[in-house]
Every structure is written in C-alpha cells, then in structure tokens.
Write a protein that holds these residues in place. Structure first.
Motif, mmCIF file in Angstrom:
data_model
loop_
_atom_site.group_PDB
_atom_site.id
_atom_site.type_symbol
_atom_site.label_atom_id
_atom_site.label_comp_id
_atom_site.label_asym_id
_atom_site.label_seq_id
_atom_site.Cartn_x
_atom_site.Cartn_y
_atom_site.Cartn_z
ATOM 1 N N ALA A 67 53.179 83.853 102.661
ATOM 2 C CA ALA A 67 53.644 84.728 102.186
ATOM 3 C C ALA A 67 52.867 83.828 100.710
ATOM 4 N N ALA A 68 53.272 82.449 99.984
ATOM 5 C CA ALA A 68 52.802 82.180 98.816
ATOM 6 C C ALA A 68 51.616 80.876 99.282
ATOM 7 N N PHE A 69 51.420 80.370 100.880
ATOM 8 C CA PHE A 69 49.917 79.965 101.027
ATOM 9 C C PHE A 69 49.445 81.168 101.077
ATOM 10 N N ALA A 70 49.143 82.446 101.165
ATOM 11 C CA ALA A 70 48.162 83.636 101.521
ATOM 12 C C ALA A 70 47.896 83.710 100.071
ATOM 13 N N THR A 71 48.986 83.581 99.167
ATOM 14 C CA THR A 71 48.401 83.995 97.348
ATOM 15 C C THR A 71 47.431 82.807 96.996
ATOM 16 N N GLN A 72 48.087 81.900 97.409
ATOM 17 C CA GLN A 72 47.014 81.189 97.016
ATOM 18 C C GLN A 72 45.557 81.274 97.407
ATOM 19 N N LYS A 74 44.106 83.377 98.512
ATOM 20 C CA LYS A 74 43.261 84.637 98.294
ATOM 21 C C LYS A 74 42.910 83.850 96.290
ATOM 22 N N MET A 75 43.758 83.591 95.784
ATOM 23 C CA MET A 75 43.247 82.922 94.479
ATOM 24 C C MET A 75 42.412 82.225 94.231
ATOM 25 N N ALA A 76 42.439 81.335 95.270
ATOM 26 C CA ALA A 76 41.129 80.405 95.381
ATOM 27 C C ALA A 76 39.769 80.630 95.788
ATOM 28 N N PHE A 77 40.335 81.746 96.814
ATOM 29 C CA PHE A 77 38.832 83.086 96.783
ATOM 30 C C PHE A 77 38.214 83.415 95.818
ATOM 31 N N GLU A 78 39.399 83.995 95.021
ATOM 32 C CA GLU A 78 37.937 85.113 93.825
ATOM 33 C C GLU A 78 38.805 84.275 92.232
ATOM 34 N N ASN A 79 38.102 82.493 92.287
ATOM 35 C CA ASN A 79 38.298 81.777 91.207
ATOM 36 C C ASN A 79 37.130 82.251 90.081
ATOM 37 N N GLU A 89 36.297 75.377 96.090
ATOM 38 C CA GLU A 89 36.788 74.739 97.161
ATOM 39 C C GLU A 89 37.512 73.803 97.822
ATOM 40 N N GLU A 90 37.583 73.399 96.738
ATOM 41 C CA GLU A 90 39.307 71.904 97.000
ATOM 42 C C GLU A 90 40.807 72.914 96.691
ATOM 43 N N ALA A 91 40.900 73.846 95.874
ATOM 44 C CA ALA A 91 41.762 74.373 96.028
ATOM 45 C C ALA A 91 42.733 75.240 97.780
ATOM 46 N N VAL A 92 40.807 75.315 98.566
ATOM 47 C CA VAL A 92 41.352 76.480 99.575
ATOM 48 C C VAL A 92 41.878 74.699 100.550
#
Length: 144
Positions: A67-72, A74-79, A89-92
């Motif tokens: 769930a932590a990976f999934a949240t990370q 989603k946060m990278a998508f909404e940067n 993209e680098e965060a993804v």
C-alpha cells in the motif's frame, strides 16, 4: 346525430369497455423484493469497499508495504513540478525499482485498486509516454 359525434360516442364506449390489465400482488411483491435486494447489495458493497480502503490507508504508513508503494506511485502521478502539472517519471521508475518481487508487485496492484479504484497498469499507460511505459514494463517484468 352527425357521423363524427357517433364515432366519438363509439370510441368512448370502446375505451370504457377495454379489458383492464392488473398486476397481481405476487408480481408487485417480487418487484419490491428485487429492488430491496439490489439496495442491500449495493449498500454492503459500499461498506466493504470503504472498509478495505481504510485498511489500505493504514497500511500505507508502513515502509515497504504494498500500500505504501501504491501511494508513492499515485503521488508521483499527481506531482506538481515547476512548469505545471505533470508526472514525475523518475519517481515512478524509482518506486518500481524498489519493489522487490513480482508477488509484491501483484500486491501493489491490488492495493492501488483498493485505494484509488483504478487499475495501476492503465494509469501507468495514461501517465507515461510510450517509451516510458515500455521502460516501466521492463522494470516490472524483470522482477524475480
């Protein structure tokens, strides 16, 4: 009497003498029961979905949890970057590389669906360009 008046009177009598269609009490009860069952089903489904989402949100606070990976992700998508809205993209790629195995990746996909109600693969394809999406798939498929 004139012809139109006779026709009108005949039509009126035909309308009054038409056969009546009635719905029996069994059909009415069946319709009400189906409606109530559908309402209960949708209500229970909403409660279960909210319960699962609450559990996933609590799990997202633990480092290394799917769930932590999934949240990370989603946060990278909404940067929000300096030049406007966009995906980091680098965060993804960094998050995808830190996921240790394919079984954990499957759990991340389930957690993402439970948290956000969307498919992770579809969001990756939507947020990344074709070359970046191909790179993301290579990272995902290289998991042991």
């Amino acid at each position: 009497m004139s012809v139109p008046a006779i026709a009108y009177k005949a039509g009126q009598l035909a309308w009054q003498n038409r056969p009546r269609i009635s719905i029996s009490s069994q059909v009415t009860s069946t319709i009400l029961a189906v409606g109530a069952a559908a309402g209960v089903f949708l209500g229970v489904r909403a409660v279960v979905k909210n319960f699962k989402q609450g559990i996933r949100e609590n799990q997202a606070l633990t480092e290394g949890n799917p769930a932590a990976f999934a949240t990370q992700l989603k946060m990278a998508f909404e940067n929000d970057n300096y030049f406007g809205w966009g995906t980091d993209e680098e965060a993804v790629f960094a998050v995808l590389e830190t996921i240790p195995t394919s079984s954990v990746m499957n759990k991340v996909q389930r957690a993402y669906r439970d948290l956000y109600g969307r498919n992770l693969a579809a969001d990756l394809k939507e947020e990344l360009s074709s070359e970046e999406f191909a790179t993301a798939l290579q990272i995902i498929n290289s998991k042991p």
